[in-house]
Structures are given as structure tokens and as C-alpha cells.
Design an enzyme around this catalytic site. Structure first.
Site, mmCIF file in Angstrom:
data_model
loop_
_atom_site.group_PDB
_atom_site.id
_atom_site.type_symbol
_atom_site.label_atom_id
_atom_site.label_comp_id
_atom_site.label_asym_id
_atom_site.label_seq_id
_atom_site.Cartn_x
_atom_site.Cartn_y
_atom_site.Cartn_z
ATOM 1 N N HIS A 131 0.854 -1.190 0.000
ATOM 2 C CA HIS A 131 0.000 0.000 0.000
ATOM 3 C C HIS A 131 0.888 1.238 0.000
ATOM 4 O O HIS A 131 1.927 1.245 0.648
ATOM 5 C CB HIS A 131 -0.919 0.011 1.234
ATOM 6 C CG HIS A 131 -2.112 0.872 1.039
ATOM 7 N ND1 HIS A 131 -2.085 2.226 1.253
ATOM 8 C CD2 HIS A 131 -3.363 0.572 0.616
ATOM 9 C CE1 HIS A 131 -3.269 2.719 0.978
ATOM 10 N NE2 HIS A 131 -4.068 1.752 0.580
ATOM 11 N N ASP A 187 -7.757 -5.745 0.244
ATOM 12 C CA ASP A 187 -8.184 -6.679 -0.796
ATOM 13 C C ASP A 187 -7.785 -8.112 -0.490
ATOM 14 O O ASP A 187 -8.297 -9.040 -1.106
ATOM 15 C CB ASP A 187 -7.594 -6.264 -2.151
ATOM 16 C CG ASP A 187 -8.330 -5.077 -2.736
ATOM 17 O OD1 ASP A 187 -9.528 -4.947 -2.460
ATOM 18 O OD2 ASP A 187 -7.713 -4.291 -3.472
HETATM 19 N N1 ACO Z 1 4.274 -7.862 -3.908
HETATM 20 C C1 ACO Z 1 5.627 -7.809 -4.049
HETATM 21 N N2 ACO Z 1 6.332 -6.664 -4.036
HETATM 22 C C2 ACO Z 1 5.643 -5.529 -3.874
HETATM 23 C C3 ACO Z 1 4.239 -5.510 -3.692
HETATM 24 C C4 ACO Z 1 3.566 -6.742 -3.719
HETATM 25 N N3 ACO Z 1 2.239 -6.798 -3.596
HETATM 26 N N4 ACO Z 1 3.845 -4.231 -3.543
HETATM 27 C C5 ACO Z 1 4.936 -3.476 -3.626
HETATM 28 N N5 ACO Z 1 6.029 -4.257 -3.826
HETATM 29 C C6 ACO Z 1 7.414 -3.799 -3.992
HETATM 30 C C7 ACO Z 1 7.630 -3.314 -5.411
HETATM 31 O O1 ACO Z 1 8.052 -4.339 -6.266
HETATM 32 C C8 ACO Z 1 8.709 -2.265 -5.181
HETATM 33 O O2 ACO Z 1 9.943 -2.928 -4.992
HETATM 34 P P1 ACO Z 1 11.344 -2.266 -5.469
HETATM 35 O O3 ACO Z 1 11.479 -1.018 -4.630
HETATM 36 O O4 ACO Z 1 12.340 -3.308 -5.170
HETATM 37 O O5 ACO Z 1 11.169 -1.959 -6.916
HETATM 38 C C9 ACO Z 1 8.313 -1.630 -3.850
HETATM 39 O O6 ACO Z 1 7.601 -2.662 -3.157
HETATM 40 C C10 ACO Z 1 7.420 -0.406 -4.000
HETATM 41 O O7 ACO Z 1 6.270 -0.804 -4.761
HETATM 42 P P2 ACO Z 1 5.432 0.195 -5.649
HETATM 43 O O8 ACO Z 1 4.588 -0.603 -6.594
HETATM 44 O O9 ACO Z 1 6.339 1.232 -6.262
HETATM 45 O O10 ACO Z 1 4.550 0.889 -4.544
HETATM 46 P P3 ACO Z 1 3.327 1.863 -4.805
HETATM 47 O O11 ACO Z 1 3.126 2.637 -3.593
HETATM 48 O O12 ACO Z 1 3.540 2.610 -6.080
HETATM 49 O O13 ACO Z 1 2.101 0.850 -5.101
HETATM 50 C C11 ACO Z 1 0.468 -0.785 -4.715
HETATM 51 C C12 ACO Z 1 1.221 0.417 -4.121
HETATM 52 C C13 ACO Z 1 -0.040 -0.440 -6.127
HETATM 53 C C14 ACO Z 1 -0.757 -1.088 -3.845
HETATM 54 C C15 ACO Z 1 1.417 -2.002 -4.757
HETATM 55 O O14 ACO Z 1 1.808 -2.355 -3.448
HETATM 56 C C16 ACO Z 1 0.810 -3.193 -5.458
HETATM 57 O O15 ACO Z 1 0.862 -3.260 -6.705
HETATM 58 N N6 ACO Z 1 0.192 -4.161 -4.711
HETATM 59 C C17 ACO Z 1 -0.448 -5.320 -5.311
HETATM 60 C C18 ACO Z 1 -1.835 -4.949 -5.844
HETATM 61 C C19 ACO Z 1 -2.830 -4.687 -4.716
HETATM 62 O O16 ACO Z 1 -2.966 -5.478 -3.798
HETATM 63 N N7 ACO Z 1 -3.567 -3.571 -4.848
HETATM 64 C C20 ACO Z 1 -4.593 -3.205 -3.885
HETATM 65 C C21 ACO Z 1 -4.171 -2.050 -3.031
HETATM 66 S S1 ACO Z 1 -5.442 -1.628 -1.852
HETATM 67 C C22 ACO Z 1 -6.588 -0.841 -2.785
HETATM 68 O O17 ACO Z 1 -6.313 -0.196 -3.759
HETATM 69 C C23 ACO Z 1 -7.972 -0.976 -2.412
#
Ligand code: ACO
Length: 386
Positions: A266, A322
Site C-alpha cells: 500500500h 483486498d
Molecule cells: N508484492 C511484491 N512486491 C511488492 C508488492 C507486492 N504486492 N507491492 C509493492 N512491492 C514492492 C515493489 O516491487 C517495489 O519494490 P522495489 O522497490 O524493489 O522496486 C516496492 O515494493 C514499492 O512498490 P510500488 O509498486 O512502487 O509501490 P506503490 O506505492 O507505487 O504501489 C500498490 C502500491 C499499487 C498497492 C502495490 O503495493 C501493489 O501493486 N500491490 C499489489 C496490488 C494490490 O494489492 N492492490 C490493492 C491495493 S489496496 C486498494 O487499492 C484498495
């Protein structure tokens, strides 16, 4: 002129001022209008929370009764909306249907252009908001019948918002335990500060377009797997894992391929999302009372959370809302592609509260950009291009 700051994904940028909800991402706390989410999920109803979000105060009995009565009275949608839905492909995703059907409401229930006085007139905006909140569950449940070749089931004004939705979905008298679970889930999903879909509400609303465009845009934004669409992805992931023994190997493979684990991570929470904590507790509670199927999916989910937290927790990546909501709906017998539409039904309350707040002090969104393209290029007619 100095280059504007560029913050990818607007991380850390305050895009608005709001008094609707608040997150403490380090402590894992969420409140609506100053009330802790855990208290609201345990003691309130979706109807009351929707009015709290819109008005800012816990309603008195007469106001709540009036709002609830309005919701019950406006559940029906015009026959022509059903006619439009009839021509949609039954294989289409229910979020695509919802996006389209809600946008079409603007043609059947047109909003006159608002004068400046009306824009500040909360009664007028409240009436529009209440009708949209009332009709979204009807549309989702109608589609569930229509896509299997059945006639939609008429809404029942004697049932609460959550109970009526479950009734329209199956045609059966809703189980009170399931109604309570759904009601709490709707509360937990009703609002969440300036996430992607709510930001889309602010941007679309700031042009003074009608609320059906505003909510249609938000539904489209919520549909993506990085946002509300993740709940469906979580259940698909757990089904793919298929047994508790496979969890470790699955996670290792995902991490090695740098793929995301659905329902984890998140932008704001750096600890467990408080909604995930409540949803997991509800699942355990309901399962122990025999009110849920309690399939192997729940066991797999618990193991995924444990092992994924071991791997990702040190980076501040934990289970989000989620992760458990999809499992909970699955255990209630609801189909996976309806999870995100149910999220949208609930979030309509928060979206419309933000729409109202935006209109009360509106300025059109018009950010700037950092241009990275070429300059002063010479146009060459097509025949002379090499
Ligand atoms: N699994 C594995 N690694 C992850 C995950 C995950 N679910 N989420 C973040 N990371 C890692 C990324 O790979 C990244 O790693 P790096 O720094 O080595 O490149 C780091 O954590 C930062 O991730 P970002 O995607 O840049 O974080 P951001 O804040 O932009 O995105 C998000 C947040 C979109 C929720 C992300 O965590 C994600 O894609 N999660 C999976 C999808 C999900 O569950 N979405 C629902 C969110 S709740 C909602 O919207 C109701």
C-alpha cells in the site's frame, strides 16, 4: 522559468484538503470523520456510515430514518436501463457493465446544470448522492440474474441495504449472519482518503460534470488490478496455489520473477492495513460459529499472509484490504468477478462525499508537467520521408 517538481504517482503530494477520512499509515489506523473504523464496523450500519461520510456527523434517529427511507425508495432503476443491459455481452466483466450502466443513468435521470447556489445546496447534492448509492447494488444484482438468462429480482423495501443486495443476488431470504458480514464489509470499503479512484472523483467533479460521469470514472479507475481489482486477483491466486504446502514455492517463484503478490502493499500503510485485520478477525469469528463455508482457501490465505509477511514485511509491505475481502466473499458463495463491483457499491458513499466536498470549494484540476519531448522539429511531407 524553474522546472516544476515531478513526483511520480504524486507520492507525498497533497492534492486536496479534506475532513472526510484520515489514515495513520505508520500506526495502521483509519478513521471516518474522526470515528475509528473498528468501532464503525462493529457497531454501525452502512446506511449510517454513508450519511456520516456525506454530512460529517453521526445522524440523529430522524435523519437516519429519512436517509434510509430514501435509499429504500430509490432502489428501482428505469426499465430502459435494463434494456441497455440486455444488449451487453454476458461474458463481459461486471465492472465494465457497472461502468456503462451507471454512466447511462445520467441520460435517464438528468441533472440540470447546477447554478452557483445549487452547487452549495447540500440538499440538492445529497438527493443525487443518495439515489446513486441506492441504485448501484440494484444494477450489480440485476446483472447477476440477467447474465445467467434470468429476469432480475425486484428490490425489497423491507430489507436493509446489505440484506436487499444479498436477496436480489440469489432470490433467497438473506442469512442474517451473511447480512452482518456484508454490512461490515461495505462499511470497511466505504471510504479511504485520496486513493486513485477518489482522486479521479476530484478531477472529474472539478469540471462540474454530472455525478454519473464522476462515479463512472471512479468505477473505471477502481477496476484496475493495482486498486480495487486486486480482490478478485487474490482469490484467483489462492486457487492457483491450491494447497497450503504449495505456498512457499509459489511465493519464491513470484519473488524470483519480481512479480507482485496480490492483496499486499500500500502506498500509505507501512504496516498491516487495519481493514485487513478486521476482515481476518471477522472470518475467524464467523467460521468458528459455522456461519461460513470455511474452505481450504481460508487456510491457504493465512499461510500466504504469514509467509509473504516474512518476505515482504521488512520492506513495509503487508496485507491490504483486498487480501481478505475476496476470501470472505468467496466463503459466502459470491462469485469472484462480483468482488470489485461490491467494493464500488460501498465506495460510492465516500466518492460522493468527496464530490460534494470538492464542489463546495471548487477549482478545476489543471496540474502541470515536465516536458521530455523534442523541440523545434521540421515538418517533412510524407513523400519526402525516408
Ligand atoms: N508484492 C511484491 N512486491 C511488492 C508488492 C507486492 N504486492 N507491492 C509493492 N512491492 C514492492 C515493489 O516491487 C517495489 O519494490 P522495489 O522497490 O524493489 O522496486 C516496492 O515494493 C514499492 O512498490 P510500488 O509498486 O512502487 O509501490 P506503490 O506505492 O507505487 O504501489 C500498490 C502500491 C499499487 C498497492 C502495490 O503495493 C501493489 O501493486 N500491490 C499489489 C496490488 C494490490 O494489492 N492492490 C490493492 C491495493 S489496496 C486498494 O487499492 C484498495
Amino acid at each position: 522559468m524553474a522546472e516544476p517538481n515531478f513526483a511520480p504517482g504524486l507520492e507525498g503530494v497533497a492534492a486536496t484538503q479534506s475532513s472526510i477520512s484520515n489514515i495513520d499509515g505508520a500506526a495502521g489506523l483509519l478513521s471516518y470523520r474522526g470515528f475509528a473504523i473498528a468501532d464503525l464496523a462493529a457497531h454501525s450500519s452502512f446506511e449510517e456510515v454513508a450519511l456520516l461520510l456525506l454530512d460529517g456527523v453521526l445522524p440523529g434517529a430522524a435523519d437516519l430514518e429519512r436517509f434510509d427511507h430514501g435509499l429504500r425508495a430509490h432502489r428501482q432503476v428505469k426499465y430502459n436501463v435494463r434494456e441497455i443491459m440486455k444488449f451487453m455481452p454476458v461474458t463481459g466483466h461486471p465492472m465494465d457493465m457497472l461502468h456503462c450502466a451507471v454512466a447511462s443513468l445520467g441520460m435517464f435521470y438528468p441533472q440540470q446544470e447546477l447554478s452557483d447556489a445549487e452547487r452549495g445546496n447540500t440538499l440538492h447534492l445529497d438527493a443525487m448522492a443518495m439515489r446513486i448509492i441506492a441504485r448501484m447494488p440494484t444494477i450489480v444484482a440485476m446483472w447477476e440474474q440477467m447474465r445467467f438468462g434470468n429476469d432480475p429480482i425486484s428490490p425489497r423495501p423491507d430489507l436493509s441495504h446489505a440484506a436487499n443486495f444479498l436477496y436480489m443476488l440469489s432470490g433467497r431470504e438473506p442469512d442474517p449472519a451473511h447480512t452482518k458480514i456484508l454490512d461490515s464489509c461495505l462499511i470497511l470499503h466505504a471510504e479511504h482518503t485520496i486513493n486513485a479512484s477518489t482522486f479521479s472523483v476530484l478531477v472529474t467533479g472539478s469540471t462540474l460534470t454530472n455525478p454519473y460521469h464522476v462515479i463512472g470514472g471512479a468505477i473505471g479507475t477502481l477496476a484496475g488490478p493495482l486498486h480495487g481489482g486486486a480482490n478478485q486477483k487474490v482469490v484467483e491466486m489462492l486457487e492457483e496455489i491450491s494447497s497450503v504446502q504449495q505456498v512457499g514455492a509459489y511465493l519464491d517463484r513470484k519473488m524470483a520473477n519480481k512479480e507482485k503478490i496480490w492483496g499486499f502493499g500500500h502506498r500509505i500503510y507501512k504496516t498491516r492495513d487495519p481493514r485487513a485485520v478486521i476482515l481476518k478477525g471477522m472470518m475467524e469469528d464467523m467460521a468458528s460459529h459455522g456461519n461460513l463455508r470455511h474452505s481450504s482457501l481460508f487456510e491457504i490465505a493465512i499461510e500466504v499472509e504469514r509467509q509473504a509477511t516474512e518476505r515482504l514485511g521488512p520492506k513495509g509491505i503487508h496485507a491490504n484490504v483486498d487480501f481478505y475481502s475476496g476470501v470472505l466473499y468467496h466463503e459466502m458463495g459470491i462469485k469472484a468477478d462480483l468482488f470489485t463491483p461490491i467494493f464500488a457499491m460501498a465506495r460510492s458513499a465516500g466518492w460522493l462525499a468527496h464530490w460534494r466536498e470538492q464542489l463546495a470549494d471548487n477549482r478545476i484540476f489543471r496540474p502541470t508537467q515536465v516536458y521530455t519531448g523534442e523541440q523545434d522539429r521540421r515538418y517533412v511531407p510524407v513523400a519526402q520521408r525516408t
